[in-house]
Design a protein around this motif. Structure first.
Motif: not given
Length: 64
Positions: A13-37
């Motif tokens: 799957r694709n997600m459109r994010m800025s570099d800043l948003e991507w860094l925040i997403f990765q810091d929060m836990g990335g795909a594992d965090w998103l699946r749990k959320y």
């Protein structure tokens, strides 16, 4: 050590994010965090979505 097999097949799957948003997403836990959320915030029980998935024949990318 190899990764454990996921419970369901994973699709790309694709997600459109800025570099800043991507860094925040990765810091929060990335795909594992998103699946749990997503599982925690689902409006209906997970079983409902599993039944829906089986009914569509795993073609979740297109509406029929």
């Amino acid at each position: 050590m190899p990764r454990p097999k996921p419970p369901m097949p994973l699709k790309y799957r694709n997600m459109r994010m800025s570099d800043l948003e991507w860094l925040i997403f990765q810091d929060m836990g990335g795909a594992d965090w998103l699946r749990k959320y997503l599982k925690a915030k689902a409006k209906l029980p997970i079983k409902h979505y599993e039944v829906q998935l089986k009914g569509k024949g795993n073609d979740t990318g297109k509406e029929s």
